[in-house]
Design an enzyme around this catalytic site. Structure first.
Site, PDB file in Angstrom:
ATOM      1  N   HIS A   1       0.832  -1.220   0.000  1.00 45.79           N
ATOM      2  CA  HIS A   1       0.000   0.000   0.000  1.00 45.79           C
ATOM      3  C   HIS A   1       0.864   1.267   0.000  1.00 45.79           C
ATOM      4  CE1 HIS A   1      -3.917  -1.991   0.367  1.00 45.79           C
ATOM      5  NE2 HIS A   1      -3.246  -2.894   1.051  1.00 45.79           N
TER       6      HIS A   1
ATOM      7  N   GLY B   1      -3.810 -12.595  -3.864  1.00 44.16           N
ATOM      8  CA  GLY B   1      -2.821 -11.546  -3.625  1.00 44.16           C
ATOM      9  C   GLY B   1      -1.597 -11.661  -4.506  1.00 44.16           C
TER      10      GLY B   1
ATOM     11  N   ASP C   1       1.795  -3.873  -9.421  1.00 44.01           N
ATOM     12  CA  ASP C   1       1.537  -5.206  -9.979  1.00 44.01           C
ATOM     13  C   ASP C   1       1.815  -5.252 -11.472  1.00 44.01           C
ATOM     14  OD1 ASP C   1       0.655  -5.416  -7.430  1.00 44.01           O
ATOM     15  OD2 ASP C   1      -1.460  -5.680  -7.928  1.00 44.01           O
TER      16      ASP C   1
HETATM   17  C1  GLA Z   1      -2.882  -4.495  -4.825  1.00 43.16           C
HETATM   18  C2  GLA Z   1      -2.756  -3.318  -5.788  1.00 43.16           C
HETATM   19  C3  GLA Z   1      -1.348  -2.734  -5.776  1.00 43.16           C
HETATM   20  C4  GLA Z   1      -0.877  -2.448  -4.365  1.00 43.16           C
HETATM   21  C5  GLA Z   1      -1.116  -3.653  -3.459  1.00 43.16           C
HETATM   22  C6  GLA Z   1      -0.800  -3.355  -2.020  1.00 43.16           C
HETATM   23  O1  GLA Z   1      -2.100  -5.566  -5.269  1.00 43.16           O
HETATM   24  O2  GLA Z   1      -3.081  -3.708  -7.091  1.00 43.16           O
HETATM   25  O3  GLA Z   1      -1.313  -1.573  -6.568  1.00 43.16           O
HETATM   26  O4  GLA Z   1      -1.467  -1.287  -3.854  1.00 43.16           O
HETATM   27  O5  GLA Z   1      -2.466  -4.099  -3.529  1.00 43.16           O
HETATM   28  O6  GLA Z   1       0.544  -3.096  -1.857  1.00 43.16           O
END
Ligand code: GLA
Length: 386
Positions: free
Chosen positions: A34, A122, A170
């Site tokens: 985050h 995740g 990501d």
């Molecule tokens: C998700 C979002 C990313 C990032 C993560 C937390 O994967 O797509 O952009 O904010 O949560 O780090």
């Protein structure tokens, strides 16, 4: 193997051969959660699981797509009003639209895709899907869009077509991944550095709670709003602060009466997390994995108590890691379910995984899934097959 799967599904669906095949991976993140939409640093790496797609231009202005794993089909045009209903198809449509907005002349194509990134765990299955099509369409339509902009197109797809106001980690990891290396990425400037990650005597392992949080996207967007509310308050005194990345605990304390207690805690977590990424980077340079692990535990605590994106099952697995003497453990990715990432000494790996499985089974009636992390290459073309 996935190449064969998409190729034969493509032939079966569309009857054509000579298809181009592309693949793009999911990701892990060692630390820096985050922080991306707060202009901070992240430390992800691409993994050996992702999306593989067969694509062939069809000379029309329509896209025909087949999701092999769901056995679902979608057909749509390329204008804004042509958005398909199925959520998986919206990612492909969104990428087409975002590439068109960036000047690419996108025409119709047929495609079939499969994936082996677990959904909602995740590991960024959606970014893998976006990056696969962003990379492929740019190639197939002779685009000059660089990988930075392809990552932004993936992020914009989430924002504009999927309702998630995500950061860029990501998509960036999926496009820029390199086997054996993590990526230290500054999410404001998009400057990055490959960081060889082959810890001697340790392994990274993911434990998947198998919990998929239904409200994850709205809760995620609310976290982002909290961060922006605190930045707006701090800016009144410190106009130079663009993101929480620029803020200090002192600045946060100054506005404690002006922001909600909840927003305060959210920002407290983020400011700490930005610093933890740098601390982990320094520790890795020294080969100091104990510090890396300690920071991972601190991240977990912050995500659980302050940012409140953990859940009971994730906390349970984290506690088992602590009790088992695992070097570092924390919730990975956006949270609300999914995996913990664990830095484990080789000798502890077997007993830890065994204990975690047994205790989780006793408590929740199912075993967590175990994924060994193999840090791999990013988006690529697998060639033409016929
Ligand atoms: C998700 C979002 C990313 C990032 C993560 C937390 O994967 O797509 O952009 O904010 O949560 O780090």
């Amino acid at each position: 193997m996935n190449k064969e799967i998409v190729k034969s599904a493509f032939v079966q669906q569309y009857g054509a051969t000579d298809v181009a095949v592309f693949a793009s991976p999911g990701r892990i993140n060692l630390i820096g959660e985050h922080t991306d939409y707060n202009g901070g640093f992240v430390f992800p790496g691409a993994i050996d699981k992702g999306i593989t797609a067969a694509i062939k231009l069809n000379g029309s202005d329509r896209v025909r797509a087949y999701a092999i794993d769901l056995n679902e089909r979608a057909e749509f045009g390329l204008r804004e009003e042509d958005a398909p209903a199925q959520s998986w198809a919206r990612y492909i449509f969104g990428i087409c639209r975002e590439l068109i907005k960036r000047g690419l002349v996108v025409g119709g194509f047929d495609t079939a895709f499969t994936g082996d990134v677990p959904l909602g765990a995740g590991m960024s299955s959606s970014a893998a899907l976006e990056s696969t099509y962003a990379f492929a369409l740019n190639r197939l339509f002779d685009g000059r869009i660089d990988k930075f902009e392809l990552a932004r197109a993936g992020q914009a797809t989430e924002h504009n077509y999927c309702g998630v106001k995500c950061g860029i980690m990501d998509q960036f990891a999926s496009l820029f991944g390199q086997a054996g290396s993590l990526i230290l990425l500054d999410c404001r400037s998009l400057e990055y550095r490959y960081f060889p990650f082959r810890p001697q005597g340790y392994r990274l392992v993911l434990l998947d709670t198998l919990v998929k949080h239904e409200l994850a996207s709205s809760a995620y967007n609310r976290r982002r709003q909290s961060c922006e509310a605190v930045v707006a308050a701090i800016q009144k005194r410190h106009p130079e602060v663009e993101f929480l990345r620029d803020a200090t605990f002192e600045m946060l304390a100054e506005v404690s009466a002006e922001v909600s207690a909840e927003d305060y805690h959210r920002a407290e977590y983020v400011i700490g997390e930005v610093a933890r990424v740098m601390a982990v980077c320094d520790a890795l340079e020294r080969g100091d994995y104990e510090t890396v692990g300690q920071k991972m535990y601190e991240t977990h605590d912050g995500m659980s108590r302050l940012y409140e994106v953990s859940c009971e099952e994730l906390d349970f697995l984290n506690a088992i890691a602590r009790e088992s003497g695992v070097t570092g453990s924390r919730v990975m990715g956006g949270g609300f379910g999914g995996c913990t990432i664990n830095l484990v000494k080789d000798a502890l790996y077997e007993p830890f995984v065994r204990t975690a499985k047994a205790k989780y089974l006793a408590r929740y009636g199912k075993e967590p899934k175990v994924y060994d992390v193999v840090i791999s290459d990013g988006a690529r073309e697998l060639g033409i097959t016929n």
